[in-house]
Design a protein around this motif. Structure first.
Motif, mmCIF file in Angstrom:
data_model
loop_
_atom_site.group_PDB
_atom_site.id
_atom_site.type_symbol
_atom_site.label_atom_id
_atom_site.label_comp_id
_atom_site.label_asym_id
_atom_site.label_seq_id
_atom_site.Cartn_x
_atom_site.Cartn_y
_atom_site.Cartn_z
ATOM 1 N N ARG A 13 -11.888 5.008 -7.597
ATOM 2 C CA ARG A 13 -11.358 6.635 -7.780
ATOM 3 C C ARG A 13 -10.591 7.041 -6.409
ATOM 4 O O ARG A 13 -9.166 7.361 -6.592
ATOM 5 N N THR A 14 -10.962 6.772 -5.158
ATOM 6 C CA THR A 14 -10.288 6.773 -3.973
ATOM 7 C C THR A 14 -9.117 5.852 -3.911
ATOM 8 O O THR A 14 -7.776 6.394 -3.722
ATOM 9 N N SER A 15 -9.305 4.660 -4.281
ATOM 10 C CA SER A 15 -8.107 3.689 -4.289
ATOM 11 C C SER A 15 -7.191 3.612 -5.245
ATOM 12 O O SER A 15 -5.971 3.835 -5.011
ATOM 13 N N TRP A 16 -7.442 4.389 -6.306
ATOM 14 C CA TRP A 16 -6.359 4.849 -7.582
ATOM 15 C C TRP A 16 -5.454 5.849 -6.835
ATOM 16 O O TRP A 16 -4.253 6.018 -6.949
ATOM 17 N N HIS A 17 -6.018 6.974 -6.221
ATOM 18 C CA HIS A 17 -5.286 8.034 -5.728
ATOM 19 C C HIS A 17 -4.587 7.684 -4.683
ATOM 20 O O HIS A 17 -3.443 7.978 -4.342
ATOM 21 N N ALA A 18 -5.316 6.787 -3.752
ATOM 22 C CA ALA A 18 -4.516 6.281 -2.722
ATOM 23 C C ALA A 18 -3.087 5.563 -2.941
ATOM 24 O O ALA A 18 -2.210 5.531 -2.553
ATOM 25 N N TRP A 19 -3.389 4.526 -3.995
ATOM 26 C CA TRP A 19 -2.172 3.629 -4.474
ATOM 27 C C TRP A 19 -1.123 4.693 -4.944
ATOM 28 O O TRP A 19 -0.008 4.623 -4.396
ATOM 29 N N ARG A 20 -1.505 5.885 -5.566
ATOM 30 C CA ARG A 20 -0.537 6.560 -6.195
ATOM 31 C C ARG A 20 -0.016 7.163 -4.687
ATOM 32 O O ARG A 20 1.491 7.250 -4.865
ATOM 33 N N VAL A 21 -0.521 7.871 -3.802
ATOM 34 C CA VAL A 21 0.112 8.368 -2.740
ATOM 35 C C VAL A 21 0.971 7.502 -1.970
ATOM 36 O O VAL A 21 2.081 7.722 -1.525
ATOM 37 N N ALA A 22 0.333 6.118 -1.804
ATOM 38 C CA ALA A 22 1.260 5.183 -0.942
ATOM 39 C C ALA A 22 2.589 4.789 -1.782
ATOM 40 O O ALA A 22 3.658 4.658 -1.266
ATOM 41 N N ARG A 23 2.359 4.482 -3.169
ATOM 42 C CA ARG A 23 3.742 4.196 -3.905
ATOM 43 C C ARG A 23 4.678 5.535 -3.808
ATOM 44 O O ARG A 23 5.627 5.283 -3.892
ATOM 45 N N ALA A 24 4.171 6.945 -3.838
ATOM 46 C CA ALA A 24 4.992 8.047 -3.883
ATOM 47 C C ALA A 24 5.869 8.153 -2.410
ATOM 48 O O ALA A 24 6.856 8.696 -2.386
ATOM 49 N N SER A 25 5.138 7.647 -1.482
ATOM 50 C CA SER A 25 5.837 7.658 -0.101
ATOM 51 C C SER A 25 7.019 6.678 -0.110
ATOM 52 O O SER A 25 7.456 6.543 0.874
ATOM 53 N N HIS A 26 7.221 5.697 -0.955
ATOM 54 C CA HIS A 26 8.320 4.886 -0.935
ATOM 55 C C HIS A 26 8.562 3.817 0.135
ATOM 56 O O HIS A 26 9.422 3.921 0.984
ATOM 57 N N GLY A 27 7.228 3.506 0.843
ATOM 58 C CA GLY A 27 6.916 2.512 1.691
ATOM 59 C C GLY A 27 6.907 3.142 3.244
ATOM 60 O O GLY A 27 6.815 2.602 4.154
ATOM 61 N N ASN A 28 6.839 4.449 3.221
ATOM 62 C CA ASN A 28 6.484 5.119 4.397
ATOM 63 C C ASN A 28 5.012 5.150 4.855
ATOM 64 O O ASN A 28 4.632 5.635 6.116
ATOM 65 N N LEU A 29 4.165 4.860 4.031
ATOM 66 C CA LEU A 29 2.893 5.056 3.936
ATOM 67 C C LEU A 29 2.048 3.814 3.558
ATOM 68 O O LEU A 29 2.173 3.511 2.584
ATOM 69 N N THR A 30 1.192 3.212 4.515
ATOM 70 C CA THR A 30 0.512 2.036 4.008
ATOM 71 C C THR A 30 -0.622 2.487 3.033
ATOM 72 O O THR A 30 -0.980 3.425 2.902
ATOM 73 N N PHE A 31 -0.972 1.598 2.245
ATOM 74 C CA PHE A 31 -2.250 1.522 1.618
ATOM 75 C C PHE A 31 -3.257 2.124 2.170
ATOM 76 O O PHE A 31 -4.280 2.776 1.954
ATOM 77 N N ASP A 32 -3.709 1.628 3.385
ATOM 78 C CA ASP A 32 -4.667 1.803 4.368
ATOM 79 C C ASP A 32 -4.688 3.210 4.514
ATOM 80 O O ASP A 32 -5.727 3.784 4.549
ATOM 81 N N ALA A 33 -3.688 3.513 5.449
ATOM 82 C CA ALA A 33 -3.443 4.892 5.516
ATOM 83 C C ALA A 33 -3.572 5.788 4.512
ATOM 84 O O ALA A 33 -4.072 6.971 4.651
ATOM 85 N N ALA A 34 -3.111 5.542 3.142
ATOM 86 C CA ALA A 34 -3.211 6.561 2.229
ATOM 87 C C ALA A 34 -4.673 6.526 1.653
ATOM 88 O O ALA A 34 -5.075 7.506 1.318
ATOM 89 N N TRP A 35 -5.198 5.485 1.762
ATOM 90 C CA TRP A 35 -6.767 5.293 1.348
ATOM 91 C C TRP A 35 -7.364 6.236 2.374
ATOM 92 O O TRP A 35 -8.582 6.984 1.752
#
Length: 58
Positions: A13-35
């Motif tokens: 669940r956390t990973s799914w939300h983090a992936w969406r946040v990282a994708r929405a940032s258009h490369g400005n946020l890594t998956f690790d930071a978004a997670w």
């Protein structure tokens, strides 16, 4: 095992939300930071662990 894969397996669940946040940032946020950001939003009681691994040894 890769940290990202481990996170997907242990907390999808956390990973799914983090992936969406990282994708929405258009490369400005890594998956690790978004997670980490997403994990704190979903589980605020884990705030003390947010910076774990990002502090210098000593």
């Amino acid at each position: 095992m890769n940290t990202s894969v481990l996170r997907w397996l242990l907390s999808p669940r956390t990973s799914w939300h983090a992936w969406r946040v990282a994708r929405a940032s258009h490369g400005n946020l890594t998956f690790d930071a978004a997670w980490r950001r997403t994990r704190i939003n979903i589980h605020p009681d884990e705030k003390p662990y947010q910076r774990h691994g990002h502090l210098p040894n000593g």
